[in-house]
Design a protein around this motif. Structure first.
Motif, PDB file in Angstrom:
ATOM      1  N   GLY A   1      -0.117  33.678   9.663  1.00 33.06           N
ATOM      2  CA  GLY A   1       0.554  32.486  10.154  1.00 33.06           C
ATOM      3  C   GLY A   1       0.935  32.550  11.624  1.00 33.06           C
ATOM      4  O   GLY A   1       1.666  31.691  12.106  1.00 33.06           O
ATOM      5  N   VAL A   2       0.459  33.551  12.327  1.00 30.75           N
ATOM      6  CA  VAL A   2       0.776  33.726  13.753  1.00 30.75           C
ATOM      7  C   VAL A   2      -0.532  33.724  14.540  1.00 30.75           C
ATOM      8  O   VAL A   2      -1.496  34.381  14.145  1.00 30.75           O
TER       9      VAL A   2
ATOM     10  N   MET B   1     -16.930  26.153  14.415  1.00 31.63           N
ATOM     11  CA  MET B   1     -16.069  27.161  15.037  1.00 31.63           C
ATOM     12  C   MET B   1     -15.516  28.122  14.000  1.00 31.63           C
ATOM     13  O   MET B   1     -15.233  27.742  12.867  1.00 31.63           O
ATOM     14  N   LEU B   2     -15.338  29.367  14.418  1.00 29.90           N
ATOM     15  CA  LEU B   2     -14.777  30.384  13.541  1.00 29.90           C
ATOM     16  C   LEU B   2     -13.266  30.216  13.448  1.00 29.90           C
ATOM     17  O   LEU B   2     -12.597  30.000  14.463  1.00 29.90           O
ATOM     18  N   PRO B   3     -12.684  30.333  12.272  1.00 24.75           N
ATOM     19  CA  PRO B   3     -11.230  30.243  12.154  1.00 24.75           C
ATOM     20  C   PRO B   3     -10.573  31.547  12.596  1.00 24.75           C
ATOM     21  O   PRO B   3     -11.173  32.617  12.531  1.00 24.75           O
ATOM     22  N   CYS B   4      -9.344  31.449  13.022  1.00 27.68           N
ATOM     23  CA  CYS B   4      -8.584  32.634  13.405  1.00 27.68           C
ATOM     24  C   CYS B   4      -8.049  33.293  12.131  1.00 27.68           C
ATOM     25  O   CYS B   4      -7.203  32.723  11.439  1.00 27.68           O
ATOM     26  N   LEU B   5      -8.555  34.467  11.830  1.00 28.46           N
ATOM     27  CA  LEU B   5      -8.120  35.168  10.622  1.00 28.46           C
ATOM     28  C   LEU B   5      -6.662  35.605  10.704  1.00 28.46           C
ATOM     29  O   LEU B   5      -5.958  35.634   9.699  1.00 28.46           O
ATOM     30  N   ASN B   6      -6.209  35.943  11.897  1.00 19.37           N
ATOM     31  CA  ASN B   6      -4.821  36.340  12.081  1.00 19.37           C
ATOM     32  C   ASN B   6      -3.885  35.185  11.726  1.00 19.37           C
ATOM     33  O   ASN B   6      -2.874  35.374  11.053  1.00 19.37           O
TER      34      ASN B   6
ATOM     35  N   ALA C   1       0.132  34.669  28.844  1.00 10.41           N
ATOM     36  CA  ALA C   1      -0.038  33.367  28.199  1.00 10.41           C
ATOM     37  C   ALA C   1       0.364  33.429  26.726  1.00 10.41           C
ATOM     38  O   ALA C   1       0.944  32.480  26.187  1.00 10.41           O
ATOM     39  N   TYR C   2       0.057  34.541  26.068  1.00  4.68           N
ATOM     40  CA  TYR C   2       0.416  34.690  24.658  1.00  4.68           C
ATOM     41  C   TYR C   2       1.929  34.686  24.478  1.00  4.68           C
ATOM     42  O   TYR C   2       2.459  33.974  23.619  1.00  4.68           O
ATOM     43  N   PHE C   3       2.639  35.466  25.269  1.00  6.57           N
ATOM     44  CA  PHE C   3       4.096  35.506  25.133  1.00  6.57           C
ATOM     45  C   PHE C   3       4.747  34.203  25.572  1.00  6.57           C
ATOM     46  O   PHE C   3       5.736  33.781  25.004  1.00  6.57           O
TER      47      PHE C   3
END
Length: 92
Positions: free
Chosen positions: A15-16, A5-10, A84-86
């Motif tokens: 850190g968010v 799986m690709l990591p989340c670069l953000n 969903a994000y908030f």
């Protein structure tokens, strides 16, 4: 499968979590048959699957017009992603 799986670069850089965090894991949970876990991981997973399904149908079946349905699914998917994000930011 998780090792590919690709990591989340953000998340790595700032850190968010981003709005799409959990998508890959949710698809993996769907393939494993854990439908509730997939929803908990990424709530818009089902609208995303429907959106991709109808985009595929639109590309394969040129005799029918799926454009309005695709636009409606894309808008509803975007709204669910933002909500969903908030929700995740506030409660976790």
């Amino acid at each position: 499968m998780e090792e590919y799986m690709l990591p989340c670069l953000n998340k790595k850089l700032f850190g968010v979590e981003c709005m799409g965090c959990g998508t890959q894991r949710a698809f993996l949970l769907l393939f494993d048959g854990d439908f509730v876990g997939a929803f908990k991981m990424f709530p818009p997973i089902y609208t995303t699957v429907l959106l991709f399904l109808f985009i595929g149908l639109h590309l394969l079946d040129k005799s029918r017009n799926y454009q309005k349905l695709i636009i409606g699914l894309a808008i509803s998917n975007a709204i669910i992603i933002v909500i969903a994000y908030f929700y995740k930011l506030i409660h976790y």
